[in-house]
Design an enzyme around this catalytic site. Structure first.
Site, PDB file in Angstrom:
ATOM      1  N   SER A  32       0.810  -1.220   0.000  1.00 40.23           N
ATOM      2  CA  SER A  32       0.000   0.000   0.000  1.00 40.23           C
ATOM      3  C   SER A  32       0.836   1.258   0.000  1.00 40.23           C
ATOM      4  CB  SER A  32      -0.905   0.003   1.227  1.00 40.23           C
ATOM      5  OG  SER A  32      -0.117  -0.067   2.386  1.00 40.23           O
ATOM      6  N   THR A 165      -2.196   3.194   3.870  1.00 37.76           N
ATOM      7  CA  THR A 165      -1.314   4.352   3.802  1.00 37.76           C
ATOM      8  C   THR A 165      -0.567   4.367   5.111  1.00 37.76           C
ATOM      9  OG1 THR A 165      -2.863   5.613   2.455  1.00 37.76           O
ATOM     10  CG2 THR A 165      -1.399   6.910   3.820  1.00 37.76           C
ATOM     11  N   THR A 183       1.793   6.794   0.393  1.00 35.50           N
ATOM     12  CA  THR A 183       0.846   5.786  -0.084  1.00 35.50           C
ATOM     13  C   THR A 183       1.041   5.501  -1.566  1.00 35.50           C
ATOM     14  OG1 THR A 183      -1.519   5.211  -0.122  1.00 35.50           O
ATOM     15  CG2 THR A 183      -0.959   7.451  -0.759  1.00 35.50           C
ATOM     16  N   ARG A 193      -5.221   9.584 -10.623  1.00 38.96           N
ATOM     17  CA  ARG A 193      -6.049   9.868  -9.437  1.00 38.96           C
ATOM     18  C   ARG A 193      -5.134  10.218  -8.242  1.00 38.96           C
ATOM     19  NH1 ARG A 193      -6.107   7.723  -4.014  1.00 38.96           N
ATOM     20  NH2 ARG A 193      -8.182   8.001  -3.184  1.00 38.96           N
ATOM     21  N   THR A 216      -5.969   7.897   6.889  1.00 44.66           N
ATOM     22  CA  THR A 216      -5.919   6.767   5.963  1.00 44.66           C
ATOM     23  C   THR A 216      -7.355   6.416   5.625  1.00 44.66           C
ATOM     24  OG1 THR A 216      -5.962   5.159   7.768  1.00 44.66           O
ATOM     25  CG2 THR A 216      -3.815   5.771   6.934  1.00 44.66           C
ATOM     26  N   GLY A 217      -7.526   5.795   4.481  1.00 41.99           N
ATOM     27  CA  GLY A 217      -8.873   5.424   4.067  1.00 41.99           C
ATOM     28  C   GLY A 217      -9.164   6.005   2.699  1.00 41.99           C
TER      29      GLY A 217
HETATM   30  N1  ASP Z   1      -5.881   7.586   1.738  1.00 42.51           N
HETATM   31  C1  ASP Z   1      -5.227   6.921   0.635  1.00 42.51           C
HETATM   32  C2  ASP Z   1      -5.736   7.467  -0.661  1.00 42.51           C
HETATM   33  O1  ASP Z   1      -6.903   7.778  -0.744  1.00 42.51           O
HETATM   34  C3  ASP Z   1      -5.433   5.466   0.590  1.00 42.51           C
HETATM   35  C4  ASP Z   1      -5.351   4.725   1.830  1.00 42.51           C
HETATM   36  O2  ASP Z   1      -5.263   5.254   2.922  1.00 42.51           O
HETATM   37  O3  ASP Z   1      -5.402   3.530   1.702  1.00 42.51           O
HETATM   38  O4  ASP Z   1      -4.975   7.499  -1.602  1.00 42.51           O
END
Ligand code: ASP
Length: 305
Positions: A32, A165, A183, A193, A216-217
């Site tokens: 990730s 992340t 990330t 993106r 994160t998310g």
């Molecule tokens: N926040 C990160 C993103 O949207 C991804 C993640 O945390 O997994 O790129």
């Protein structure tokens, strides 16, 4: 642990968060972040990172960078050597070359195998996507199974299925705060993106006076309500850490939450209080201070609690 050792030896929070991110970025088991991150729809690894110095409010970030590792270090050099805060794509790669980073393929056989598997599950041929990537994006960009990995030390290694992340928030012996986020973004994303991680204010924010937060998310959620900066701003306006985190969760709660898409936040105050927040129950974060031998895994607070 190396980052904590650096802090114990009087090193700066900025160096600590950079080092902690670098270690995670270099870990081939972590799909990730950095090297071996899961690719975009086209099978390309695109990395994002940001770093913020809470003492000066200086920040640097890179997004959609291909073929260079350690985006956190490139982000830091953007902060230190340019009159800018964010470089993307070809410009970020050019800058990486200029500061002496060697280009290196960030894809691994394992990450590419996962990419092919994802397409196979969807009944699609990744080599015959044609021009309608936007339709494919909705099919394969499923909500990811994020595993939390924040605060102070690269945790939870050796878990190849982990997506996510890294967030590192640190305070050093001088009381300076810094935050680093790195990330490879949401797996199978549309090329180009950019999520919240390199967007200062959304996925990362530090201010020595009030505290720090990082996310994160599903980055789109944090971008839409400026989560990291909002949480710090709520503390500036007088809320406690807990109240500020809950308010940041309430901001997120007005957004439609597709199942499996969620947001996690870690936050820190100048006097070392810390708390994790999440829009879904059961998420954890890691914390460590200088007197501890090992990091501790703590529950994040959810809105319903
Ligand atoms: N926040 C990160 C993103 O949207 C991804 C993640 O945390 O997994 O790129």
């Amino acid at each position: 642990m190396a980052a904590m050792e650096l802090l114990r030896n009087g090193g700066s929070a900025l160096d600590a968060v950079e080092l902690a991110c670098r270690i995670t970025e270099d870990d081939p088991e972590d799909h990730s972040v950095g090297y071996s991150g899961l690719p975009n729809l086209l099978g390309q690894v695109e990395l994002d990172a940001s770093i913020m110095d809470g003492r000066t409010l200086r920040t640097g970030a890179v997004a959609s960078i291909h073929n260079y590792g350690n985006p956190i270090t490139i982000a830091r050099r953007v902060m230190e050597e340019l009159p800018h805060v964010l470089l993307v794509g070809a410009g970020a790669e050019r800058f990486a070359a200029e500061i002496g980073q060697q280009p290196a393929d960030q894809r691994t056989a394992e990450a590419l195998a996962k990419w092919r598997e994802r397409f196979a599950e969807s009944g699609l041929d990744p080599n015959a996507l044609g021009d309608n990537l936007r339709a494919v994006a909705h099919v394969v960009t499923r909500p990811v199974n994020l595993k939390d990995k924040p605060v102070i030390e690269p945790p939870l290694h050796g878990k190849p299925e982990t997506l996510g992340t890294v967030n590192f928030l640190a305070i050093d012996q001088r009381g300076d705060i810094a935050s680093g986020v790195s990330t490879s973004g949401i797996a199978w994303k549309y090329p180009g993106r950019v999520g919240d991680s390199p967007i200062v204010g959304a996925g990362n924010y530090s201010d020595n006076r009030y505290g720090a937060a990082a996310c994160t998310g599903m980055g789109e959620l944090a971008i839409r309500v400026s989560t990291a900066r909002s949480l710090v701003l709520y503390m500036k306006m007088g809320m406690s850490l807990h109240e500020a985190g809950m308010e940041a969760l309430r901001d997120l709660s007005v957004l439609e939450m597709v199942e499996g898409r969620y947001m996690n936040i870690v936050a820190l105050t100048p006097d070392g209080q810390h708390q994790g927040f999440t829009t879904v129950a059961g998420r954890k974060y890691l914390h460590m201070h200088a007197a501890m031998r090992e990091p501790e895994l703590l529950d994040r607070t959810c809105l319903e609690e």
